[in-house]
Motif scaffolding. Structure first.
Motif, PDB file in Angstrom:
ATOM      1  N   ALA A 291     -50.620  -7.848 -60.587  1.00 61.78           N
ATOM      2  CA  ALA A 291     -50.650  -6.738 -58.837  1.00 61.78           C
ATOM      3  C   ALA A 291     -49.694  -6.427 -58.812  1.00 61.78           C
ATOM      4  O   ALA A 291     -48.778  -6.586 -59.616  1.00 61.78           O
ATOM      5  CB  ALA A 291     -50.566  -7.836 -57.841  1.00 61.78           C
ATOM      6  N   LYS A 292     -49.350  -5.326 -58.525  1.00 67.67           N
ATOM      7  CA  LYS A 292     -48.024  -4.048 -58.591  1.00 67.67           C
ATOM      8  C   LYS A 292     -47.633  -3.926 -57.187  1.00 67.67           C
ATOM      9  O   LYS A 292     -48.310  -4.034 -56.300  1.00 67.67           O
ATOM     10  CB  LYS A 292     -48.893  -2.872 -59.275  1.00 67.67           C
ATOM     11  N   SER A 293     -45.902  -3.825 -57.465  1.00 70.39           N
ATOM     12  CA  SER A 293     -45.501  -3.797 -55.969  1.00 70.39           C
ATOM     13  C   SER A 293     -45.434  -2.307 -55.536  1.00 70.39           C
ATOM     14  O   SER A 293     -45.529  -1.871 -56.006  1.00 70.39           O
ATOM     15  CB  SER A 293     -43.838  -4.683 -56.484  1.00 70.39           C
ATOM     16  N   TRP A 294     -45.479  -2.884 -53.904  1.00 64.51           N
ATOM     17  CA  TRP A 294     -45.366  -1.442 -53.322  1.00 64.51           C
ATOM     18  C   TRP A 294     -44.522  -0.579 -54.187  1.00 64.51           C
ATOM     19  O   TRP A 294     -44.878   0.714 -53.704  1.00 64.51           O
ATOM     20  CB  TRP A 294     -45.103  -1.447 -51.948  1.00 64.51           C
ATOM     21  N   ASP A 295     -42.921  -0.588 -54.550  1.00 62.55           N
ATOM     22  CA  ASP A 295     -42.124   0.336 -55.108  1.00 62.55           C
ATOM     23  C   ASP A 295     -42.639   0.525 -56.545  1.00 62.55           C
ATOM     24  O   ASP A 295     -41.572   1.061 -57.082  1.00 62.55           O
ATOM     25  CB  ASP A 295     -40.979  -0.783 -54.628  1.00 62.55           C
ATOM     26  N   SER A 296     -43.703  -0.107 -56.929  1.00 63.32           N
ATOM     27  CA  SER A 296     -43.930   0.175 -58.294  1.00 63.32           C
ATOM     28  C   SER A 296     -43.076  -0.553 -59.464  1.00 63.32           C
ATOM     29  O   SER A 296     -42.493  -0.602 -60.470  1.00 63.32           O
ATOM     30  CB  SER A 296     -44.282   1.444 -58.835  1.00 63.32           C
ATOM     31  N   ARG A 297     -42.140  -1.173 -58.467  1.00 61.06           N
ATOM     32  CA  ARG A 297     -41.008  -1.919 -59.914  1.00 61.06           C
ATOM     33  C   ARG A 297     -41.315  -3.371 -60.251  1.00 61.06           C
ATOM     34  O   ARG A 297     -41.010  -3.302 -61.344  1.00 61.06           O
ATOM     35  CB  ARG A 297     -39.542  -2.359 -58.411  1.00 61.06           C
TER      36      ARG A 297
ATOM     37  N   ALA B 169     -49.367 -16.732 -48.488  1.00 57.54           N
ATOM     38  CA  ALA B 169     -48.072 -15.621 -48.173  1.00 57.54           C
ATOM     39  C   ALA B 169     -46.481 -16.060 -48.176  1.00 57.54           C
ATOM     40  O   ALA B 169     -46.433 -16.921 -47.597  1.00 57.54           O
ATOM     41  CB  ALA B 169     -48.050 -14.815 -46.863  1.00 57.54           C
ATOM     42  N   PHE B 170     -45.989 -15.323 -49.366  1.00 56.01           N
ATOM     43  CA  PHE B 170     -44.729 -15.559 -49.785  1.00 56.01           C
ATOM     44  C   PHE B 170     -44.005 -13.749 -49.485  1.00 56.01           C
ATOM     45  O   PHE B 170     -44.651 -12.799 -49.790  1.00 56.01           O
ATOM     46  CB  PHE B 170     -44.789 -15.554 -50.764  1.00 56.01           C
ATOM     47  N   SER B 171     -42.924 -14.033 -49.156  1.00 57.31           N
ATOM     48  CA  SER B 171     -41.247 -13.278 -48.887  1.00 57.31           C
ATOM     49  C   SER B 171     -41.015 -13.735 -50.364  1.00 57.31           C
ATOM     50  O   SER B 171     -40.775 -14.847 -51.066  1.00 57.31           O
ATOM     51  CB  SER B 171     -40.774 -12.775 -47.693  1.00 57.31           C
ATOM     52  N   TYR B 172     -40.606 -12.438 -50.790  1.00 60.99           N
ATOM     53  CA  TYR B 172     -39.750 -12.641 -52.236  1.00 60.99           C
ATOM     54  C   TYR B 172     -39.079 -11.565 -52.311  1.00 60.99           C
ATOM     55  O   TYR B 172     -38.734 -10.670 -51.707  1.00 60.99           O
ATOM     56  CB  TYR B 172     -40.824 -11.607 -53.939  1.00 60.99           C
ATOM     57  N   SER B 173     -37.528 -12.215 -53.505  1.00 57.47           N
ATOM     58  CA  SER B 173     -36.098 -11.100 -53.309  1.00 57.47           C
ATOM     59  C   SER B 173     -35.621 -11.494 -54.760  1.00 57.47           C
ATOM     60  O   SER B 173     -36.187 -12.218 -55.271  1.00 57.47           O
ATOM     61  CB  SER B 173     -35.333 -12.035 -52.583  1.00 57.47           C
TER      62      SER B 173
ATOM     63  N   ARG C 170     -57.316  -9.097 -50.919  1.00 56.45           N
ATOM     64  CA  ARG C 170     -56.794  -7.115 -50.748  1.00 56.45           C
ATOM     65  C   ARG C 170     -55.764  -7.082 -49.803  1.00 56.45           C
ATOM     66  O   ARG C 170     -56.538  -7.569 -48.860  1.00 56.45           O
ATOM     67  CB  ARG C 170     -57.932  -6.944 -50.943  1.00 56.45           C
ATOM     68  N   PHE C 171     -55.146  -6.655 -49.629  1.00 57.23           N
ATOM     69  CA  PHE C 171     -54.619  -6.730 -48.226  1.00 57.23           C
ATOM     70  C   PHE C 171     -55.458  -4.519 -47.259  1.00 57.23           C
ATOM     71  O   PHE C 171     -55.153  -3.761 -48.260  1.00 57.23           O
ATOM     72  CB  PHE C 171     -52.746  -5.695 -48.507  1.00 57.23           C
ATOM     73  N   THR C 172     -54.793  -4.261 -46.168  1.00 57.96           N
ATOM     74  CA  THR C 172     -55.315  -3.298 -45.838  1.00 57.96           C
ATOM     75  C   THR C 172     -54.683  -2.118 -46.580  1.00 57.96           C
ATOM     76  O   THR C 172     -53.033  -2.877 -46.386  1.00 57.96           O
ATOM     77  CB  THR C 172     -55.962  -3.244 -44.821  1.00 57.96           C
ATOM     78  N   ALA C 173     -55.319  -0.403 -46.134  1.00 57.55           N
ATOM     79  CA  ALA C 173     -54.090   0.101 -46.642  1.00 57.55           C
ATOM     80  C   ALA C 173     -53.196   0.041 -45.794  1.00 57.55           C
ATOM     81  O   ALA C 173     -51.608   0.343 -46.303  1.00 57.55           O
ATOM     82  CB  ALA C 173     -54.818   1.256 -46.373  1.00 57.55           C
ATOM     83  N   ASP C 174     -52.711  -0.372 -44.640  1.00 60.04           N
ATOM     84  CA  ASP C 174     -51.472  -0.894 -43.605  1.00 60.04           C
ATOM     85  C   ASP C 174     -51.000  -1.915 -43.564  1.00 60.04           C
ATOM     86  O   ASP C 174     -49.959  -1.860 -43.099  1.00 60.04           O
ATOM     87  CB  ASP C 174     -52.424  -0.066 -42.113  1.00 60.04           C
TER      88      ASP C 174
ATOM     89  N   THR D 167     -45.897  -1.810 -48.140  1.00 59.38           N
ATOM     90  CA  THR D 167     -44.817  -1.786 -48.106  1.00 59.38           C
ATOM     91  C   THR D 167     -43.953  -2.271 -48.130  1.00 59.38           C
ATOM     92  O   THR D 167     -42.738  -2.081 -47.294  1.00 59.38           O
ATOM     93  CB  THR D 167     -44.941  -0.928 -46.617  1.00 59.38           C
ATOM     94  N   ARG D 168     -44.167  -3.947 -48.181  1.00 62.69           N
ATOM     95  CA  ARG D 168     -42.859  -4.700 -47.832  1.00 62.69           C
ATOM     96  C   ARG D 168     -43.458  -5.845 -49.337  1.00 62.69           C
ATOM     97  O   ARG D 168     -43.949  -5.450 -49.876  1.00 62.69           O
ATOM     98  CB  ARG D 168     -43.247  -5.590 -46.486  1.00 62.69           C
ATOM     99  N   ASP D 169     -41.686  -6.203 -49.049  1.00 59.99           N
ATOM    100  CA  ASP D 169     -41.331  -7.235 -49.618  1.00 59.99           C
ATOM    101  C   ASP D 169     -42.362  -8.397 -49.651  1.00 59.99           C
ATOM    102  O   ASP D 169     -42.002  -9.627 -49.308  1.00 59.99           O
ATOM    103  CB  ASP D 169     -39.920  -7.376 -50.542  1.00 59.99           C
ATOM    104  N   VAL D 170     -43.886  -8.663 -50.124  1.00 61.29           N
ATOM    105  CA  VAL D 170     -44.365  -9.563 -49.543  1.00 61.29           C
ATOM    106  C   VAL D 170     -46.009  -9.945 -50.397  1.00 61.29           C
ATOM    107  O   VAL D 170     -45.933  -8.731 -50.552  1.00 61.29           O
ATOM    108  CB  VAL D 170     -44.815  -9.353 -47.747  1.00 61.29           C
ATOM    109  N   LEU D 171     -46.010 -11.393 -50.342  1.00 59.63           N
ATOM    110  CA  LEU D 171     -47.754 -11.373 -51.475  1.00 59.63           C
ATOM    111  C   LEU D 171     -48.247 -12.219 -50.809  1.00 59.63           C
ATOM    112  O   LEU D 171     -48.066 -13.091 -50.267  1.00 59.63           O
ATOM    113  CB  LEU D 171     -47.268 -11.254 -53.385  1.00 59.63           C
ATOM    114  N   ALA D 172     -49.543 -12.441 -51.338  1.00 57.25           N
ATOM    115  CA  ALA D 172     -50.733 -13.636 -51.041  1.00 57.25           C
ATOM    116  C   ALA D 172     -51.148 -13.879 -52.391  1.00 57.25           C
ATOM    117  O   ALA D 172     -51.269 -13.022 -53.185  1.00 57.25           O
ATOM    118  CB  ALA D 172     -51.614 -12.624 -49.868  1.00 57.25           C
ATOM    119  N   CYS D 173     -51.601 -15.086 -52.072  1.00 56.22           N
ATOM    120  CA  CYS D 173     -52.685 -15.372 -53.542  1.00 56.22           C
ATOM    121  C   CYS D 173     -53.242 -16.835 -52.924  1.00 56.22           C
ATOM    122  O   CYS D 173     -53.329 -17.250 -52.152  1.00 56.22           O
ATOM    123  CB  CYS D 173     -51.216 -15.963 -54.556  1.00 56.22           C
ATOM    124  N   GLY D 174     -54.514 -16.226 -53.798  1.00 57.52           N
ATOM    125  CA  GLY D 174     -55.499 -17.443 -53.011  1.00 57.52           C
ATOM    126  C   GLY D 174     -55.580 -18.969 -54.605  1.00 57.52           C
ATOM    127  O   GLY D 174     -55.912 -18.586 -55.735  1.00 57.52           O
TER     128      GLY D 174
END
Length: 405
Positions: free
Chosen positions: A323-329, A85-89, A112-116, A70-77
């Protein structure tokens, strides 16, 4: 131990400086809807808005990337076992590292993020399953020795049920409320590369390095069957066509297609001109993106089977995950070049594929589907695309509806 903040920096900082010093006639293809420079030199200019966020440069190779639901945040390992964890803009210079975690002792294989979006699961070569708090990056739950072999794949079935697959071919399904495995089955002869589940959360499908697809019933907690053996490793598995089709990528560069409830044998296959198909990410019911060892991200249509074009590339470097962003952009990719890249795929769902097949162009170059598909500074990309379009219109010819080999 977690890497320090200076280990992670926004890529292209040096190129950003070069762009500022370049002549005014130089135009960045990444800038969207850029406005003409203010004639008043004393007027301060605001931050530049890009089509996509700037690339992230890591100190180590990222094996896996996941995007917040739901947010502009990604995680990588990464291969050192660290999780970031990063916020992106799209505002230049606004990418930020939020936190880093070094709880894994060996390479982090998948996230993997949980659905919430409140928790983040990770699995590792150290055979452990971790659950992290997304806001602070703190370890909430650890299952040590979850598998007897290094864990390679991870799927969150729902908020409580987690599936993991290891290098030895064992599938486990966990009830995280109890922290125990409710399924522990070994029917593959080699590593489990990927796991997916149907919409009803009843059937788990696994892709394996032994060349088979496995079918497991979660509700009845039992193994159902293995598909026939395919040539090469099966590297990925995904559902398409509203769950009526199952597609598997392979190390041979072929997409194998199964009918739902026809898991024993393939119904079709489609060979790409790729060294391998290491990742498949569905975008719509008919369009998927594939990642390959050759560094290319291809958009592929299913039935009719077509390579639509090139989304982007990590030049000469194998791609680890999409991976695909929450808004599919945005589509996000990580590769062995230690970069996390962003690609604008907002127009991809609206792409239509004709029942006609166009004769392949002499230069063999795929159509560019994003501004930086064939390089960040491809000055002639627009001209090339126009020329290709004219050639395609002239060379269009009707063939069979299926492109299958």
């Amino acid at each position: 131990m977690a890497a320090t903040t200076e280990h992670v920096e926004v890529a292209s900082e040096s190129s950003e400086t070069e762009q500022k010093e370049a002549p005014e006639t130089t135009q960045d293809p990444e800038t969207s809807d850029s406005e003409p420079a203010d004639e008043d030199a004393g007027e301060p200019q605001g931050p530049r808005i890009r089509d996509t966020p700037m690339d992230l440069q890591l100190e180590a190779i990222a094996n896996t990337v996941a995007l917040h639901p739901t947010r502009d945040v990604l995680a990588c390992g990464d291969v050192d076992g660290d999780v970031y964890a990063f916020s992106y803009s799209c505002t230049e210079g606004e990418n930020r590292e939020l936190w880093s975690s070094g709880h894994h002792l060996k390479s982090c294989r998948q996230l993997r993020f949980t659905a919430d979006g409140e928790k983040l699961y990770s699995v590792s070569r150290d055979k452990a399953v971790h659950q992290l708090d997304v806001e602070r990056g703190q370890l909430v739950t650890r299952i040590r020795g979850a598998h007897g072999a290094p864990i390679n794949s991870l799927l969150l079935v729902d908020e409580n049920i987690v599936a993991t697959g290891d290098d030895g071919g064992t599938l486990k399904v966990w009830d995280m409320r109890k922290g125990t495995a409710i399924m522990d089955l070994k029917h593959h002869e080699d590593y489990i590369s990927d796991i997916t589940v149907d919409q009803a959360k009843r059937i788990l499908l696994t892709a394996s390095g032994d060349g088979t697809m496995g079918v497991f019933n979660i509700k009845r907690r039992r193994f159902e069957l293995l598909s026939e053996y395919q040539s090469g490793d099966l590297t990925s598995v995904a559902l398409m066509k509203r769950g009526k089709k199952v597609v598997c990528g392979s190390s041979e560069g072929t997409i194998y297609i199964f009918n739902w409830n026809g898991f024993g044998a393939t119904s079709d296959r489609f060979a790409l001109k790729a060294e391998s198909i290491d990742q498949i990410l569905p975008i719509t019911d008919s369009i998927m993106c594939t990642a390959s060892t050759d560094g290319y991200i291809r958009a592929v249509n299913l039935l009719p089977n077509r390579v639509i074009g090139c989304i982007g590339q990590h030049v000469g470097e194998p791609i680890e995950e999409l991976a695909k962003s929450w808004d599919s952009r945005f589509l996000v990719s990580c590769a062995q070049d230690q970069l996390i890249k962003f690609w604008d795929i907002s127009s991809l769902p609206n792409t239509t594929v004709d029942e006609y097949r166009k004769r392949k162009k002499k230069n063999g170059r795929m159509k560019s589907l994003t501004k930086k598909a064939h390089g960040d500074n491809d000055f002639f990309s627009g001209l090339v695309e126009e020329t290709e379009k004219e050639e395609e219109e002239e060379q269009e010819e009707e063939e069979d509806d299926s492109d299958s080999d």
